[in-house]
Structure formats: structure tokens, C-alpha cells
Design an enzyme around this catalytic site. Structure first.
Site, PDB file in Angstrom:
ATOM      1  N   ARG A   1      -2.117  11.240  -3.505  1.00  0.00           N
ATOM      2  CA  ARG A   1      -3.512  11.689  -3.526  1.00  0.00           C
ATOM      3  C   ARG A   1      -3.673  13.206  -3.543  1.00  0.00           C
ATOM      4  NH1 ARG A   1      -6.429   7.601   0.862  1.00  0.00           N
ATOM      5  NH2 ARG A   1      -6.099   5.735  -0.374  1.00  0.00           N
TER       6      ARG A   1
ATOM      7  N   LEU B   1     -16.354   6.082  -4.043  1.00  0.00           N
ATOM      8  CA  LEU B   1     -14.914   6.030  -4.283  1.00  0.00           C
ATOM      9  C   LEU B   1     -14.544   5.102  -5.440  1.00  0.00           C
ATOM     10  CD1 LEU B   1     -12.312   6.998  -2.691  1.00  0.00           C
ATOM     11  CD2 LEU B   1     -12.239   4.679  -1.827  1.00  0.00           C
TER      12      LEU B   1
ATOM     13  N   HIS C   1      -9.758  12.549  -1.563  1.00  0.00           N
ATOM     14  CA  HIS C   1      -9.388  11.472  -2.486  1.00  0.00           C
ATOM     15  C   HIS C   1      -9.639  11.962  -3.907  1.00  0.00           C
ATOM     16  CE1 HIS C   1      -9.009   7.554  -4.273  1.00  0.00           C
ATOM     17  NE2 HIS C   1      -8.657   7.055  -3.115  1.00  0.00           N
TER      18      HIS C   1
ATOM     19  N   PHE D   1       0.869  -1.179   0.000  1.00  0.00           N
ATOM     20  CA  PHE D   1       0.000   0.000   0.000  1.00  0.00           C
ATOM     21  C   PHE D   1       0.906   1.228   0.000  1.00  0.00           C
ATOM     22  CE2 PHE D   1      -4.548   0.774   1.508  1.00  0.00           C
ATOM     23  CZ  PHE D   1      -5.086  -0.123   0.620  1.00  0.00           C
TER      24      PHE D   1
ATOM     25  N   HIS E   1     -12.621  12.714   2.214  1.00  0.00           N
ATOM     26  CA  HIS E   1     -12.516  11.277   2.423  1.00  0.00           C
ATOM     27  C   HIS E   1     -12.319  10.881   3.885  1.00  0.00           C
ATOM     28  CE1 HIS E   1     -11.804   7.149   1.442  1.00  0.00           C
ATOM     29  NE2 HIS E   1     -10.544   7.162   1.815  1.00  0.00           N
TER      30      HIS E   1
ATOM     31  N   ARG F   1      -3.214  10.595   6.645  1.00  0.00           N
ATOM     32  CA  ARG F   1      -3.360   9.187   7.019  1.00  0.00           C
ATOM     33  C   ARG F   1      -2.877   8.276   5.894  1.00  0.00           C
ATOM     34  NH1 ARG F   1      -7.177   5.081   5.903  1.00  0.00           N
ATOM     35  NH2 ARG F   1      -8.517   6.520   4.779  1.00  0.00           N
TER      36      ARG F   1
ATOM     37  N   GLN G   1      -8.419  14.610   4.648  1.00  0.00           N
ATOM     38  CA  GLN G   1      -7.879  13.968   3.449  1.00  0.00           C
ATOM     39  C   GLN G   1      -8.915  13.979   2.322  1.00  0.00           C
ATOM     40  OE1 GLN G   1      -6.885   9.552   3.467  1.00  0.00           O
ATOM     41  NE2 GLN G   1      -4.861  10.442   3.230  1.00  0.00           N
TER      42      GLN G   1
ATOM     43  N   GLU H   1      -7.770   3.572  -6.091  1.00  0.00           N
ATOM     44  CA  GLU H   1      -6.513   3.937  -6.701  1.00  0.00           C
ATOM     45  C   GLU H   1      -6.041   2.885  -7.698  1.00  0.00           C
ATOM     46  OE1 GLU H   1      -4.990   6.747  -3.726  1.00  0.00           O
ATOM     47  OE2 GLU H   1      -3.465   5.196  -3.605  1.00  0.00           O
TER      48      GLU H   1
END
Ligand SMILES: Cc1cc2nc3c(=O)[nH]c(=O)nc-3n(C[C@H](O)[C@H](O)[C@H](O)COP(=O)(O)OP(=O)(O)OC[C@H]3O[C@@H](n4cnc5c(N)ncnc54)[C@H](O)[C@@H]3O)c2cc1C
Ligand code: SF4
Ligand code: FES
Lengths: 614, 293
Positions: A281, A245, A235, A113, A346, A381, A233, A248
Site C-alpha cells: 500500500r 475505498l 490507502h 490477506f 485510512h 497495521r 496508514q 485491493e
């Protein structure tokens, strides 16, 4: 009146884990939640849950990545606790039957990730949150934990000593959505707030409609500081009509972003010449909005994410669920046309200030999950770090509330006038104060310090809420919540979004002020006491106003660029001055902003700030 | 990969002849592709007839409130909502509520088919409001509460009975024999086998569509039986507990009530092969019983 040892408010991932933790520590525990637990927003999480489970990885690496990801705004004791507890707590989920994806040898799978130095993201298909939520709900059922579902918590029952650090919490006031009844829930040992996100402060968000920041607002008004609220945050790829969403993964597989002139803007306009669509992001979000703002957006609103060139076979193999999402929620067929996307709110890094045991500065009041800020995410985050936060700190909060000794916390909470530094930034309008329904006044914690008996505190809080509801229901003309909510959301998305300027934030604060004033004239049109969502949303809107104001105030005072917080006038991270948390306290109806230094000293080492370059 | 491909082949058994009906069923994958073709054709038609944007969508929404005089007698209200590309039934309801009538009441939260709270009866079929594009529906769009459930108000139904049935199968992992400090092993195949059954979002659409459940209030119903399947087929669960659970689903109002009408499978928004799961549990029960008798 209902009575239990521990009352957990919220039945999402954090709430369920807190309730199970408290139950295991021997407490008679109940969950009070406005949605049935399986309807909680945790179910929407896709990607996975981080924990150092394998050889070659260890908690120190996880802690290091998290500190770096936080842009050095996380507190080391919190981050280290997260990294240390996560492996055992994730294994516990497996023992409870969570259907994790598996390797050939039957062990749980892990994948890489963003921002992680080891592939430590454990997952269950692309529905990790759904399985986490259901597995924990099952365990709550197994243990016979009482759930009051569709009970909306309107306020906390807190004593009203002048210094918030002297106050204590004895329960909550609930509104039974099905019948309209308002009742007290007395907590003999403690209340754990696990009410989740606040995305509805923005008009475009990946968060559910229930994410209205209720816990943050209630704790704040009761005297708990909110921490680092400016860090939100965004996105870059959410569907314009709903905010759903688009993972990614699409860009990871080679999906391309185009503006309305068919230009591949990430390269052609040089936003990220090296990484293109795969930049981080915040970079991609800023690029998309620049295109739209400069007139190159599609329908002046969004950009196109194209994956057609990947071919049907590859799409069906790896991105099939994206086809479903685009089709079901946007009516677009990703195989024959590009998908519309834009940045969406997000995640909230900030929240109710707690220590590593989930405790706030008010005795008997705890918080865990996205509504809390134990300060593991700092300025930004990392993907896969929210879900372990729920289970690690949910469990700790539940256990501590039930009286278990978890050791001394290293993080301090609450305002202490001799050490804390206050802001010297001027606000464009007077924040706070207005917006409290006139007939009712401030329901708790008015500083008079008179009522301290637990039952009396609860009764007073219940009475105040009954009055507030009668007032809202009896009034038969004025403004409706939907109007105020939409005005607030638009202002936040326009001016406290991905891009922030001093002028914009000040404009937003003025609109928030207007919303407060309009709210004094709010009324509920639906006369029924049965399932009155009009009433519930009216109360939620009040919470959104308070929460939005703290986000805007935080954004205004933080004159630097760190993590997700971008300021036009301040294009650098200023470590000399800004290795500190933004704290906002509600002092007798008026917010005051102050700072607390970040704790970079861990158990064995001190985390030295480094440039974040991915 | 499609769900159907991942379902391991089950040998056909003599004991359960209904099983043969399964072969006539299109896979969720095929159904989805077919739906997609239809929606594409629909979009093309819409494009031919000029843009739908700006046109009004005609909603006919069921209204009832036990407390409010003029709503005590159930009725339908008409709403005309401006259409926008991508609009779902839920979007239209939200618009109607926020702009026209704030007392219009329905459950909803995630807007992405994962919280399971907005199952309604739309144009005569159980569907999630958030997952249903307005452009795919004939007008006027009739929105009603889920049939066979008690209506609390407008589109909100009482879910308690559904939850009770879900809880009746002891829906939790019970194994005590756990490895210290590490995970249990589970084969990929076994995870694939239970995968679809774990996707249930408790929306209640299947239960509401089931004729048997409508006639027999005690019938566990497809969702609860699917929940039992999820644990009965998980190789991590201990044998004794599996048998205990099989006995629960085998009781009088359990699996044998199912008459394989497939309505549950048709409406499930998560494409869970419910009827197939019920059949498989029948087979398991038969196998187990043969052993004991
Ligand atoms: C689309 C999406 C994908 C994500 N993917 C990931 C991921 O892959 N990995 C990761 O780590 N994180 C991910 N996250 C973040 C993570 O999912 C959330 O931070 C987390 O689920 C929040 O859990 P929670 O328990 O704090 O809140 P929630 O699950 O929202 O639960 C809140 C609970 O509080 C209740 N409640 C709220 N207000 C009240 C009130 N006033 N009275 C009574 N009850 C109330 C609600 O009913 C609910 O039960 C994702 C988030 C989103 C939006
Ligand atoms: S099985 Fe399908 S239709 Fe039935 S409750 Fe679960 S998700 Fe809904
Ligand atoms: S709103 Fe959650 S399933 Fe439709």
C-alpha cells in the site's frame, strides 16, 4: 445527572464490545454515543477479521506476523494478547449469530490477506464490519444495555492533581444533540473511551465524517499521553470526490494503474518493477503521488485504475461491488471507462496510550478500538487486524472497568520523569496553548489539585462546558468552524501525508498554529438549541486541531523511515535509535514529546527485528 | 452474482395468492443494469450539451426549526451549488451548509451507503443522499425530510418510532445450545438465504414509503419484518424461538397488514427483496398455524 457503574463513550465495534463485556461482568452499563450505534464507522469495514482458528495455524504465528507487520514497533504483550484472545472472541461473534461466509462443511470461511503467513482472515462477504456492528448491537439490545444515542461527549470529568498519573476519572459531560441540554454522566467504576478514528484531520480520507478524534483529544487534554501518532496508514485506491475505498481486490484481479499520458507507471517508471500494481500500500501510494506531483496526474489530482480489460463477465463475477461504488459515488461506469483513484488517509495506528487491559494512566479511564493505542499495529497495521482489536481489547477494557481481575498488565502507562527520555528536536512554532476559547479556560486538569470529590469534579466539568457553549453561541461574529477545519485538513494532506519532509511538516505546524489562533475567534452561527450540528462541529474542530498537532509533532521528531512513516531526509529504518514509541503529553496546555522503548520480549520468545520485504 | 439468483426458489403456494405478483418484479440486478443504461445515456447527453462542470446545481431544501422564529413556519430555501463531476446530493448539501448557511441541518456520516443516516425525500422519492448522483436528477433538486416521520429540524426526522419497531421483533440471536469452543455449522445455502435480509442499514426509507405504515402507526413495517425474517430463516436459531418470533410478526399489526404494494422494495438502497420476505413469512405463519389448528 445520569449515573451508571460503567460509561462507554461510543457505540462502534469497540464500544459495543466493551459495554457487553462490562455488563457480563455484572456492571450497570450505559453507552453514550454521538451517533446511533448502527451508524458507527465500523460498518464500513469490508475485508475481514483475523483469528487463528484452524489446524496449521496458531496464535504464535498470528503474533509473529503482526510484529513483523508493525515493523517492530508493536509491544509484544499487546500483540500476544490480541493473537491469543482473537479465536475465542471471533467464535463468540459466531455464537451471537454473525452471518460469516461459510465453507462447504458449514464452518466459517477464512481467506488470505497481505502479510499473513496463513489464510486466517474470517469474513462475512465484503461487509464484515457491517455485520460485526449489527450483531453486537443486537446483543446489546438483548441485554438491555442502556444507550444514550445522539449524545455528544464534550469532555471528561477528571480530578486535577499536578501529576497526571495521580488523577482519576469520574464521568463525562454529554450534550444532547436533539435538545441542546448539557448533562453530567457519572461513572461509579470507570469510563471507556471507544470513539474511533481521526481521519477528518485530513481532507481526503476513507473515514466517516464523524471520525474527528474526539476521544484522543479529550484523553490527551486530561493528561493521558498519545502514542505513535505519526503512524497514519494511507490507502492507494480511494475515489477522489468522496474517499470511498476501492478494495485491493481490483489490483489483485489484474487492474492496471495509468497516469495521464496512458503510461503504466508502476512498471514504466520503475516504482516496483517486480510487483507492479501489486506492491504494498505505501509503495503504490507514493508512486501515485509522485506521478501527480510531477505533472502526470489526471486533472492534476489523481490517476486511473483500469479494469475494463478484465471483461464484463469477470468483473461482474468478482468485482461487482466495485462497479456499484464507482457508479454511485463517482458517477463513473467501470465497464466503459477507467476509475479515478488517489491515496486517502485510512487508519490511525497511534492513539490513547493503554495497557493490555485497556487502562490508561488515569485511574478509572480506559480506551479501546481505533482511538486507543495498546500498540498492536506499531508502524503499520495489517489488513484484518483492526476488527479483532476492537473485540479483544473492547471486551477486556469493559471487564476491567467493571472490576474484573484480568491479571497484572505488562505494559506501563503514563509519564515517569526518572526513566523517560525527552525529545531534543526544535519546533518551528510554539505548539499548544492557544486555541482554547478565551472566556472558558482549560476545562479540566489545570494542575491545581483542589477538587477531588467525584460529584464536585463532574459538576465543575459540566459547568465549564455549559459556559463554553454559552460563549460560543452568544458570540455573533468571528470565524466559522468550516473555514478552520478545511484549512487544517488541507495542510495535513499537503504536508503530513504519504510524503513527509522536514520543511513540509514545519509548514504544517505553522498552519496548525494559525488554526489555533483563529479558533480563539470561532463562533456558532446557528442560534438554535435543537439539533445544532454547527455547535457540535465547532467542538469537534477543536479536537481535530489538537490531534493534528500531535500527528505533525510525531512526524517531525521521528527521523527515520518505518512502516507508514516516510521521511525524505531519512530513508532507512534506524533500529539502533528508534525502537521506541513517540509519546506526547499535554502538560498544562503545552505538548511535550518523549519516548518509551518498544517491548519486544514476548511470553516465550523475543522478537528479533527483521527486514520487512513485502 | 446477483441477489436474485441467490434467492432459493420458493414453491408457489395456494394459500397466498399475492405471491404471484412477485413474478412480475424485475430483479435488483436487472434494475441496476437498467439504471446504469439510463445514467450512461444521461452522461452522454450531458457530454453532448457541453460539460456540466462549473454549472450551478439548483437545490430547493426544506427548512424548519421549532425554536427559530422565521423557521417555525416550514419553507423551502434555494441554494445554487457549483457542480462537479461525481457530485452527490449529500455533497451538494454539505457545500450549501459549509459555504452558505451553517444552520442547515441533516444527518450523515459514512458517505458510502452503509451508515443509513442520510435517507431523504429527493425529487419525490426516498433516497440516500450520498448514493444519489446529482447528474441523474431533474432540476431543481427538491430535498425534503422522510415523509410520515416527525421532523425535528430541517431534514432531520425523529427515528425513535422506527427503532421501537425494529426492537419489537426481538432482533437478536437467542439460541442457548452452542458448541463448546467452536463455531456452529451453517450451510452455504442457508447463509445465502438470509444474506440479503442481513444487509439492512436501518435507514428508514422503506417505512417512510409504505402507505400502510403511514396509516397504521403500530404496523411493524418492512424493516422490522425483514429483521424478523433474518432470524426466522437462520438455521442456527432454535425452532421454539423461531415460532415465538413468528407469533410476533403474525400479530394484528404484523405481516398480514402488508398489501404487497412493493414501495418498500422499490426504495430500499440495499436492494433487499422486502415484499418477498414479508410474503414468505406469511406463508411460514400459515404453515405453522395449520400445524397447530
Ligand atoms: C473503509 C474501511 C475499511 C476497513 N476495513 C477493515 C477490515 O477489513 N478489517 C479490519 O480489521 N479493519 C478494517 N478497517 C478498520 C476498522 O474498521 C476500524 O478501525 C474500526 O471499525 C474502528 O472501530 P471503533 O469502534 O474504534 O470506532 P467507530 O466504529 O468509529 O465507533 C466510534 C463510536 O464513537 C462514537 N463517538 C465518537 N466521538 C464521540 C463523542 N465525542 N461523543 C460520543 N460518541 C462519540 C461514534 O458515534 C461511534 O459510535 C477499515 C476501515 C475503513 C475506513
Ligand atoms: S430494509 Fe432497506 S430501506 Fe428499509 S431500513 Fe433497511 S436498508 Fe433501509
Ligand atoms: S452518509 Fe451514510 S448512508 Fe449516506
Amino acid at each position: 445527572m445520569y449515573e451508571h457503574d460503567v460509561i462507554v463513550v461510543g457505540g462502534g465495534g469497540a464500544g459495543l464490545r466493551a459495554a457487553i463485556g462490562a455488563h457480563e461482568a455484572g456492571a450497570d452499563t450505559a453507552i453514550v454515543t454521538k451517533l446511533h450505534p448502527v451508524r458507527s464507522h465500523t460498518g464500513a469495514a469490508e475485508g475481514g477479521i483475523n483469528a487463528a482458528l484452524r489446524e496449521g495455524d496458531d496464535w504464535e504465528l498470528h503474533a509473529y506476523d503482526t510484529m513483523k507487520g508493525s515493523d517492530y514497533l508493536g509491544d509484544a504483550p499487546a500483540i500476544e494478547t490480541l493473537a491469543q484472545d482473537a479465536p475465542e472472541d471471533v467464535i463468540t461473534l459466531e455464537h451471537w449469530g454473525m452471518p460469516f461466509s461459510r465453507e462447504d462443511d458449514g464452518r466459517v470461511s477464512q481467506r488470505p490477506f497481505g502479510g499473513l503467513s496463513f489464510p486466517r482472515t474470517t469474513y462475512a462477504g465484503a461487509e464484515t464490519g457491517h455485520h460485526l456492528l449489527h450483531t453486537m448491537y443486537e446483543q446489546a439490545v438483548k441485554r438491555g444495555i442502556q444507550v444514550y444515542d445522539e449524545w455528544f461527549v464534550m469532555n471528561l470529568a477528571v480530578t486535577d492533581e499536578p501529576d497526571p498519573n495521580d488523577r482519576s476519572c469520574h464521568g463525562v459531560v454529554g450534550y444532547d444533540v436533539q435538545t441542546g441540554k448539557i448533562e453530567g454522566f457519572k461513572a461509579r467504576d470507570g469510563v471507556v473511551l471507544a470513539t474511533g478514528p481521526l481521519g477528518q484531520a485530513f481532507d481526503h480520507t476513507t473515514n466517516a465524517v464523524s471520525c474527528t478524534g474526539d476521544g484522543q483529544a479529550m484523553a490527551y487534554r486530561a493528561g493521558v499521553p498519545l502514542e505513535d501518532m505519526e503512524f497514519i496508514q494511507f490507502h492507494p485506491t480511494s475515489l477522489p470526490s468522496t474517499g470511498v475505498l476501492i478494495s485491493e481486490g481490483v489490483r489483485g484481479e489484474g487492474g492496471i494503474l495509468y497516469n495521464n499520458e496512458g503510461e503504466r507507471f508502476m512498471f514504466e517508471y520503475g516504482y516496483a518493477n517486480n510487483d507492479g500494481e501489486l506492491a504494498s500500500r505505501d509503495v503504490v501510494s507514493r508512486a501515485e503521488l509522485t506521478e501527480v506531483n510531477e505533472g502526470r496526474g489526471v486533472n492534476d489530482e489523481y490517476v486511473h485504475l483500469d479494469m475494463r480489460h478484465l471483461g464484463e463477465e469477470r468483473i461482474m463475477d468478482r468485482l461487482e461491488n466495485i462497479l456499484h461504488l464507482a457508479e454511485d459515488f463517482e458517477g463513473v461506469d467501470g465497464l466503459v471507462e477507467p476509475m479515478p483513484v488517489k491515496p486517502g488517509q485510512h487508519y490511525a495506528m497511534g492513539g490513547i496510550e493503554t495497557d493490555e487491559n485497556g487502562q490508561t494512566n488515569i485511574d478509572g479511564l480506559y480506551a479501546a478500538g481505533e482511538c486507543a493505542c495498546v500498540s498492536v499495529h506499531g508502524g503499520n497495521r495489517l489488513g484484518g487486524n483492526a476488527l479483532p482489536e476492537l473485540i479483544v481489547f473492547g471486551k477486556r477494557a469493559g471487564r476491567h472497568a467493571a472490576g474484573e481481575d484480568l491479571g497484572e498488565a505488562r505494559i506501563e502507562t503514563g509519564y515517569s520523569p526518572d526513566v523517560e527520555e525527552e525529545t531534543d528536536v526544535d519546533f518551528p512554532v510554539e505548539p499548544g496553548e492557544a486555541g482554547i476559547e478565551p472566556a472558558v479556560g482549560e476545562p479540566v486538569a489545570d494542575g491545581a489539585g483542589q477538587v477531588t470529590d467525584a460529584d464536585a469534579v463532574l459538576e465543575r466539568a459540566v459547568e465549564a462546558e455549559r459556559e463554553r457553549v454559552d460563549y460560543l453561541m452568544d458570540k455573533d461574529d468571528g470565524v466559522q468552524h468550516a473555514e478552520i477545519r478545511s484549512k487544517l485538513q488541507k495542510a495535513m494532506t499537503r504536508d503530513v501525508n504519504v510524503f513527509r519532509t522536514e520543511e513540509g511538516i514545519k509548514r504544517a505546524l505553522k498552519v496548525i498554529r494559525e488554526c489555533r489562533e483563529e479558533y480563539q475567534d470561532v463562533y456558532v452561527d446557528d442560534p438554535s438549541r435543537t439539533f445544532n450540528t454547527d455547535l457540535q462541529m465547532t467542538v469537534e474542530t477543536r479536537n481535530l486541531i489538537d490531534v493534528a498537532e500531535t500527528i505533525a509533532l510525531g512526524a517531525l521528531v521521528r527521523e527515520e523511515f518505518r512502516g507508514a512513516h516516510w521521511r525524505k531526509e531519512h530513508q532507512e529504518r534506524k533500529d539502533d535509535e528508534w525502537l521506541k514509541h513517540t509519546m506526547i503529553s499535554w502538560n498544562g496546555g503545552k505538548p511535550s514529546v518523549w519516548y518509551r522503548p518498544v517491548i519486544l520480549e514476548g511470553e516465550g520468545e523475543t522478537y528479533e527485528p527483521k527486514v520487512r520485504s513485502y | 452474482m446477483s441477489a436474485q439468483q441467490q434467492e432459493p426458489e420458493e414453491p408457489e403456494t395456494q394459500e397466498v395468492p399475492e405471491d404471484q405478483e412477485m413474478s412480475g418484479l424485475a430483479s435488483p440486478q436487472q434494475e441496476r443494469l437498467q439504471r446504469k443504461q439510463e445514467s450512461k445515456a444521461q452522461r452522454e447527453r450531458a457530454a453532448d450539451e457541453g460539460d456540466l462542470d462549473g454549472d450551478a446545481v439548483h437545490l430547493k431544501v426544506f427548512r424548519y426549526d421549532p425554536e427559530v422564529a422565521d423557521k417555525q413556519e416550514p419553507r423551502f430555501d434555494d441554494f445554487h451549488v457549483p457542480f462537479e463531476r461525481g457530485m452527490t446530493v449529500l455533497d451538494a448539501l454539505i457545500y450549501a451548509r459549509d459555504e452558505f448557511d451553517s444552520s442547515l441541518t441533516f444527518r450523515h456520516s459514512c458517505r458510502q451507503a452503509i451508515c443509513g443516516s442520510d435517507a431523504f425525500f429527493v425529487n419525490g422519492r426516498q433516497r440516500l443522499g450520498c448514493k444519489t448522483q446529482i447528474s441523474e436528477l431533474d432540476q431543481p433538486v427538491r430535498v425534503e425530510p422522510l415523509p410520515h416521520q416527525e421532523v425535528v429540524k430541517d431534514l432531520v426526522v425523529d427515528m425513535d418510532h422506527f427503532y421501537d419497531q425494529m426492537h419489537a421483533v426481538e432482533p437478536y440471536f437467542q439460541s442457548e445450545d452452542l458448541p463448546e469452543g467452536e463455531e456452529q455449522r451453517q450451510s452455504r445455502e442457508n447463509r445465502e438465504k438470509v444474506k440479503m435480509s442481513t444487509r439492512c442499514i436501518w435507514c428508514g426509507a422503506c417505512m417512510s414509503s409504505c402507505n400502510i405504515a403511514a396509516g397504521d402507526n403500530q404496523y411493524l413495517g418492512p424493516a422490522a419484518i425483514n429483521k424478523a425474517y433474518r432470524f426466522a430463516m437462520d438455521e442456527r436459531e432454535e425452532e421454539e424461538i423461531k415460532e415465538h418470533r413468528l407469533r410476533i410478526v403474525e400479530q394484528e399489526h404484523g405481516v398480514w397488514r402488508c398489501q404487497t404494494q412493493f414501495s418498500c422494495t422499490e426504495v430500499c438502497p440495499k436492494d433487499i427483496p422486502l415484499t418477498e420476505h414479508i410474503q414468505e413469512l406469511k406463508r411460514e405463519a400459515v404453515k405453522k398455524n395449520l400445524k397447530f389448528w
